[in-house]
Design a protein around this motif. Structure first.
Motif, PDB file in Angstrom:
ATOM      1  N   GLN A  77       0.829  -1.151  -0.214  1.00  0.00           N
ATOM      2  CA  GLN A  77      -0.006  -0.005   0.040  1.00  0.00           C
ATOM      3  C   GLN A  77       1.165   1.326   0.003  1.00  0.00           C
ATOM      4  N   GLU A  78       1.731   1.059   0.825  1.00  0.00           N
ATOM      5  CA  GLU A  78       2.825   2.400   1.191  1.00  0.00           C
ATOM      6  C   GLU A  78       3.660   2.405  -0.359  1.00  0.00           C
ATOM      7  N   SER A  79       3.842   1.339  -1.043  1.00  0.00           N
ATOM      8  CA  SER A  79       4.606   1.687  -2.109  1.00  0.00           C
ATOM      9  C   SER A  79       3.779   2.059  -3.279  1.00  0.00           C
ATOM     10  N   HIS A  80       2.431   1.816  -3.209  1.00  0.00           N
ATOM     11  CA  HIS A  80       1.572   2.478  -4.147  1.00  0.00           C
ATOM     12  C   HIS A  80       1.701   3.765  -3.936  1.00  0.00           C
ATOM     13  N   ARG A  81       1.928   4.247  -3.088  1.00  0.00           N
ATOM     14  CA  ARG A  81       2.033   5.728  -2.873  1.00  0.00           C
ATOM     15  C   ARG A  81       3.151   6.561  -3.955  1.00  0.00           C
ATOM     16  N   PHE A  82       4.018   5.908  -4.466  1.00  0.00           N
ATOM     17  CA  PHE A  82       5.039   6.234  -5.460  1.00  0.00           C
ATOM     18  C   PHE A  82       4.236   6.239  -6.813  1.00  0.00           C
ATOM     19  N   LEU A  83       3.306   5.501  -7.052  1.00  0.00           N
ATOM     20  CA  LEU A  83       2.546   5.343  -8.394  1.00  0.00           C
ATOM     21  C   LEU A  83       1.402   6.445  -8.239  1.00  0.00           C
ATOM     22  N   ALA A  84       0.985   6.544  -6.845  1.00  0.00           N
ATOM     23  CA  ALA A  84      -0.129   7.435  -6.647  1.00  0.00           C
ATOM     24  C   ALA A  84      -1.343   6.410  -7.064  1.00  0.00           C
ATOM     25  N   ALA A  85      -1.050   5.229  -7.256  1.00  0.00           N
ATOM     26  CA  ALA A  85      -2.137   4.520  -7.815  1.00  0.00           C
ATOM     27  C   ALA A  85      -1.922   2.923  -7.510  1.00  0.00           C
ATOM     28  N   ASP A  86      -2.618   2.124  -8.022  1.00  0.00           N
ATOM     29  CA  ASP A  86      -2.284   0.573  -8.020  1.00  0.00           C
ATOM     30  C   ASP A  86      -1.670   0.196  -9.238  1.00  0.00           C
ATOM     31  N   VAL A  87      -1.930   0.567 -10.067  1.00  0.00           N
ATOM     32  CA  VAL A  87      -1.234   0.485 -11.476  1.00  0.00           C
ATOM     33  C   VAL A  87      -1.510   1.776 -12.432  1.00  0.00           C
ATOM     34  N   VAL A  88      -0.534   2.035 -13.394  1.00  0.00           N
ATOM     35  CA  VAL A  88      -0.408   3.308 -13.995  1.00  0.00           C
ATOM     36  C   VAL A  88      -0.224   2.647 -15.348  1.00  0.00           C
ATOM     37  N   VAL A  89      -0.668   3.385 -16.546  1.00  0.00           N
ATOM     38  CA  VAL A  89      -0.311   2.976 -17.715  1.00  0.00           C
ATOM     39  C   VAL A  89       0.100   4.506 -18.142  1.00  0.00           C
TER      40      VAL A  89
END
Lengths: 824, 220
Positions: free
Chosen positions: A48-60
């Motif tokens: 969850q924490e590391s999703h912060r770095f994407l600002a999302a769960d997955v990104v295209v």
């Protein structure tokens, strides 16, 4: 048969016969379940924490706008979506002030994960924002306030649109750590893009489509989405999101899973030991029951259903304890964990259940099954040997069970293999060495004093049982050493990666004539900085004389690329030469040293030639070496490094990085006002985030290590206890014959110390192999031998085994011999 | 009732064969009380083990109530013991985790008797341990433990009772009390009693004495 298993268990329980087995089983289930629940909840939290770095769960990511049908599909699955668009553009303010900024337009709901932070004044204290700027307003990077000479409420324009400055943007969760082509940030609303008229077909822009939702739904969505991706569209998830965090998390995960696997092994050993003792103590029961007419089938049914009941009871209790344990972990560590623990799901309990029954079936059942073959003649002749000796098949079955459990538990065959390798080395070396050395002691012992003769005679009389015990002790010590070693090297490496004064700001675009005054200014504020690196911008045009295609989104393969070059006389700090030779100082040869992955992307090897375009001039250079970089170091890193003389005639600027404490932030205002053309990039919040995560992971690792150490100690206790009966009996007889306290304790001490010595030695050898395999295969770390391990391992073996052994046998000298004999 | 024909037992010991029983012929009638006497190592206990079906003979045969024990497998012999045979041992052989009552109930439960509890209580009262049903063996004296063992032996109403040095671990007064109890119960139930002892006084109370020496019957 009316003697039901439940009644027998109840009777055994009252009689204290079941204690060891039940305790081992409950402990096993509790440790496995607790660690598994703890790690999976922590993993969920960290993910969850590391999703912060994407600002999302997955990104295209894509260079063109993405179809609306993706968002519709996502919304139909109850997945949240948001969009961002980034592009460079000039920002204009009053009095013809302007600056090249990095614009980012964000839609409603951005960010889906993590936190957007802003402040009401430049460089003031940052606070979390519920959402991005509203339509018609922009948030500016703190330093833009000085560069454009604006304050809150003033107007700035981007392209054809004018905006009101509403706040200073301080950090975005998905801030790219890349320091190139990065002007100061201007954050605006997604719906305002059209009004600016800046984004035209062919503009250099990056669209990001963000998705976040339940893991299961995201998985389904990704499966649907992936086949539709066009060349140039890239799907990012956590693993690719943040290399620095990614590898730290992955290693931590490996460590936690390893710890869990070791818990399984230790549990298996403890149960095997306990079951052996249990079955030895039950041989007489079975003989009596058989003399009274019980058939072997009835005995098998009795012990089989007892085991089943025992397994169910222990699993229930163990799972409850495991739940309590992980809840306790989180309660204790709540304040150190800025993330909320995620759900653990049912898997940890399923693992506990399976572990319990696999252990019972593979470790406890074989000796119990053989109980039914016990001769009823034992009722007449109690001195008959125990018939439940384990066969080679039993051990193989146990080893297979451990391997299967470990693999299932960790899902990583390399990790399982590395540990099994260590175990196999322990077993093979152990049995060979222990047996031959114990035998060799016979000649030596005969001429020695009587304590020695007693101890060595004791060791030899139980030669094979002792060898087995040595192996078990060695296995437990080895597993503990492996964990301690890995924990130490992991945490050391993390600490080294981010020392407290690690650079957290970058400074770019320093003109050659500014170098002296910038250095002076840093020095006068006693701000430590890294070396200054020259920077020349250019473009890679051809490889081995072959022109590269220009387009950069339609083509997946090689293409032209812009890059920043530097020069250096010697290999930059933190770089490692993988191939080729570094040039001699003062070299004028047209050569270049490439970063490993960059070279790979362009298909370049040492000896190839690269065609470059620098300041509109073509330059052909030969690849003379390939380097590996540490991208997690927060130091300036370069794909291409040249000999100084080769780049000397091109226009260059300089860059550096430096460390600034939070209370020194106002220095930035001063710096930017003095040198308006210099670009400063703040990485401090990012560095802090990374450090916070690493601190959490380290704390988790320490905690899990402590639990496993306790489990390991329990195996040692169980191992010592397994042999105590016979030693107590012999010592009591000696005591009855008048042997003194010193003789008996001395003899026992020598016996246990000898076993501890062998166990420690074996453990150390096997641990070295195992750690080597784990570091090289699993953790992708570099292996370094650990000389301090040897004295530690051996001392640990001798002290632990002797201490535990003497403690377990203390009764022999403190109680009357007859009382001891009667209890056995 | 019990018939032993040319019963032999050999064991391998330290690489050579040791002949423990050298062809025993013996016949014991129903209801008879027989003492097997002899010095230590004469083969008494081995003979008892073979007659009771606890061990297999190297040669010869044992027939009890028209069943040849050698024809049965281990489980068959167990079932046979449950139906026909009771034991009293020198070292009592009570299960330490079971109470006095549960120890006596055990063979009854193995036979599937529904009245196991009443039967066990009855026999424990018969051996004067009524107030101590719930005591564990370690809470009982040696004599009391042997009385529990006697209650256990008679509770399942066996046709034959084997006793291996039943007084060997007891002082002479307690031993005498135990013997009286054993013979009383034996009379009440008309059980065939085979008793191994080197206590001549005890042997005198049996109808017949078989003396073993060095694995052979010396005299009857």
């Amino acid at each position: 048969m009316k003697v039901t298993a439940a009644r027998m268990l109840a009777r055994d329980w009252r009689g204290g016969e079941l204690g060891v087995l039940v305790a081992a089983l409950i402990l096993a289930v509790a440790v496995v379940t607790g660690i598994s629940a703890f790690t999976s909840r922590l993993q969920a939290a960290l993910e969850q924490e590391s999703h912060r770095f994407l600002a999302a769960d997955v990104v295209v990511t894509s260079a063109a706008e993405m179809p609306a049908s993706w968002r519709q599909e996502a919304q139909s699955l109850a997945i949240d979506t948001a969009q961002t668009l980034s592009f460079p553009s000039m920002v204009f303010a009053a009095d013809d002030n302007m600056f090249l900024a990095s614009i980012k337009a964000v839609s409603e709901h951005y960010p889906l994960r993590g936190e957007l932070r802003y402040s009401e004044q430049a460089f003031a204290e940052a606070q979390p924002a519920a959402q991005g700027p509203e339509s018609g307003s922009v948030w500016l990077d703190s330093r833009l306030f000085a560069l454009l000479d604006v304050s809150i409420g003033d107007s700035v324009s981007v392209g054809e649109a004018t905006f009101q400055v509403a706040a200073a943007v301080r950090s975005e969760p998905d801030q790219s750590p890349s320091i190139y082509n990065m002007g100061p940030r201007v954050l605006m609303h997604f719906s305002d893009i059209a009004a600016t008229e800046v984004v035209q077909p062919g503009s250099r822009v990056e669209y990001r489509q963000l998705f976040a939702g339940e893991a299961r739904l995201i998985q389904r969505f990704v499966t649907w989405l992936e086949p539709q991706l066009q060349p140039g569209q890239r799907l990012l998830d956590v693993k690719q999101g943040q290399p620095g965090i990614g590898s730290a998390l992955q290693r931590a995960e490996s460590f936690l899973l390893l710890a869990g696997s070791l818990a399984v092994v230790l549990a298996g050993v403890a149960i095997a030991l306990a079951a052996r003792r249990f079955s030895e103590r039950h041989t007489d029961y079975v003989a009596i029951m058989k003399s009274l007419g019980a058939s072997s089938g009835a005995i098998n049914r009795l012990y089989g259903s007892s085991l089943l009941l025992l397994g169910l009871a222990a699993t229930t209790l163990g799972c409850a304890l495991g739940w309590l344990m992980q809840a306790g972990f989180f309660a204790i560590f709540a304040e150190h964990l800025p993330v909320l623990p995620g759900p653990s799901g049912i898997r940890p309990y399923a693992i506990g259940f399976t572990t319990a029954f696999t252990c019972l079936l593979c470790f406890a059942w074989p000796p119990l099954r053989r109980l039914a073959q016990a001769s009823p003649l034992r009722v007449l002749r109690r001195d008959m040997p125990h018939e439940n000796r384990r066969s080679l098949g039993d051990y193989l079955l146990g080893l297979l069970a451990v391997a299967a459990l470990m693999f299932w538990y960790s899902g990583d065959w390399r990790l399982s293999l590395a540990v099994l390798l260590g175990l196999a080395i322990t077993i093979v070396l152990g049995l060979g060495l222990a047996l031959s050395l114990l035998r060799g002691g016979r000649l030596l012992g005969m001429s020695a004093g009587s304590i020695w003769r007693l101890a060595l005679a004791g060791l030899q009389r139980r030669g094979s049982a002792n060898a087995l015990q040595v192996v078990i002790f060695a296995m437990a010590i080895m597993l503990l050493l492996v964990l301690v070693l890995l924990r130490t090297s992991l945490i050391d490496e993390w600490q080294a990666q981010l020392p407290p004064d690690a650079p957290n700001h970058f400074m770019l675009n320093i003109a050659p004539e500014q170098l002296q005054s910038v250095t002076d200014m840093l020095r006068s504020h006693s701000i430590p900085s890294e070396a200054l690196y020259p920077m020349v911008s250019g473009r890679v045009m051809s490889v081995n004389g072959e022109d590269l295609p220009q387009t950069d989104d339609k083509q997946q393969g090689r293409r032209q690329r812009g890059a920043n070059f530097t020069w250096a006389d010697s290999l930059p700090a933190g770089n490692e030469l993988l191939a080729g030779q570094w040039w001699e100082t003062g070299s004028t040869a047209a050569e270049v040293s490439l970063e490993e992955e960059f070279a790979e992307r362009l298909g370049l090897a040492v000896g190839d030639t690269v065609g470059l375009l620098i300041a509109a001039e073509a330059l052909e250079v030969k690849v003379s070496s390939i380097r590996k970089l540490d991208w997690q170091s927060f130091r300036p890193n370069f794909f291409m490094v040249f000999p100084p003389k080769v780049l000397a005639d091109y226009p260059a600027t300089f860059m550096t990085s430096f460390h600034l404490d939070a209370e020194q932030k106002s220095f930035l205002n001063q710096l930017i006002r003095t040198f308006p053309t210099i670009t400063v990039i703040e990485m401090d919040l990012l560095v802090e985030q990374v450090r916070a995560i690493i601190d959490q992971v380290s704390a988790a690792i320490e905690l899990v290590l402590a639990v496993i150490l306790a489990a390991g100690a329990l195996v040692l206790v169980a191992g010592v206890q397994a042999s105590v009966d016979m030693r107590m009996q012999e010592s009591s007889i000696l005591r009855a014959l008048g042997a003194g306290r010193r003789l008996i304790l001395g003899g026992l001490a020598i016996e246990f110390a000898t076993m501890g010595l062998f166990a420690g030695l074996l453990a150390t050898i096997a641990a070295e192999f195992s750690v080597f395999a784990l570091q090289v295969w699993v953790m992708e770390m570099s292996y370094a031998p650990t000389p301090w391990l040897w004295p530690l391992g051996i001392a640990l073996g001798v002290l632990l085994i002797t201490g535990l052994g003497l403690y377990s046998c203390r009764k022999v000298v403190s109680s009357p011999p007859l009382a001891v004999l009667r209890e056995l | 009732m019990i018939k032993a024909e040319n019963l032999q037992k050999r064991v391998a010991m330290a690489g050579r064969e040791l002949e423990i029983l050298k062809g025993i012929n013996l016949e014991i009638k129903s209801g008879e009380t027989v003492a097997v006497v002899g010095a230590s190592g004469s083969g008494k206990s081995t003979l008892l083990g073979l007659l009771a079906g606890l061990d297999e003979a190297s040669a010869g045969r044992v027939v009890i109530a028209d069943t040849e024990l050698g024809q049965l497998d281990e489980d068959g012999r167990a079932a046979f013991r449950a139906d026909h045979i009771g034991f009293v041992f020198q070292s009592f052989q009570l299960l330490p985790a079971l109470t006095a009552l549960e120890n006596v109930m055990l063979p009854l439960e193995l036979k599937g008797r529904r009245d196991a509890r009443q039967q066990a209580e009855h026999f424990l009262q018969r051996v004067e341990l009524g107030p101590r049903l719930d005591h564990y063996p370690r809470q009982l004296s040696g004599g009391e433990q042997q009385r529990v063992a006697i209650a256990r032996a008679f509770a399942s109403e066996p046709k034959i009772l084997f006793a291996d040095e039943p007084t060997g671990n007891l002082d002479s007064r307690t031993g005498e009390h135990i013997i009286n109890l054993l013979f009383e119960l034996n009379r009440e139930h008309g059980t065939t009693l085979v008793l191994v002892t080197h206590d001549l006084k005890l042997a005198q109370r049996c109808q017949r004495r078989v003396q073993l020496e060095d694995g052979a019957v010396l005299a009857e």
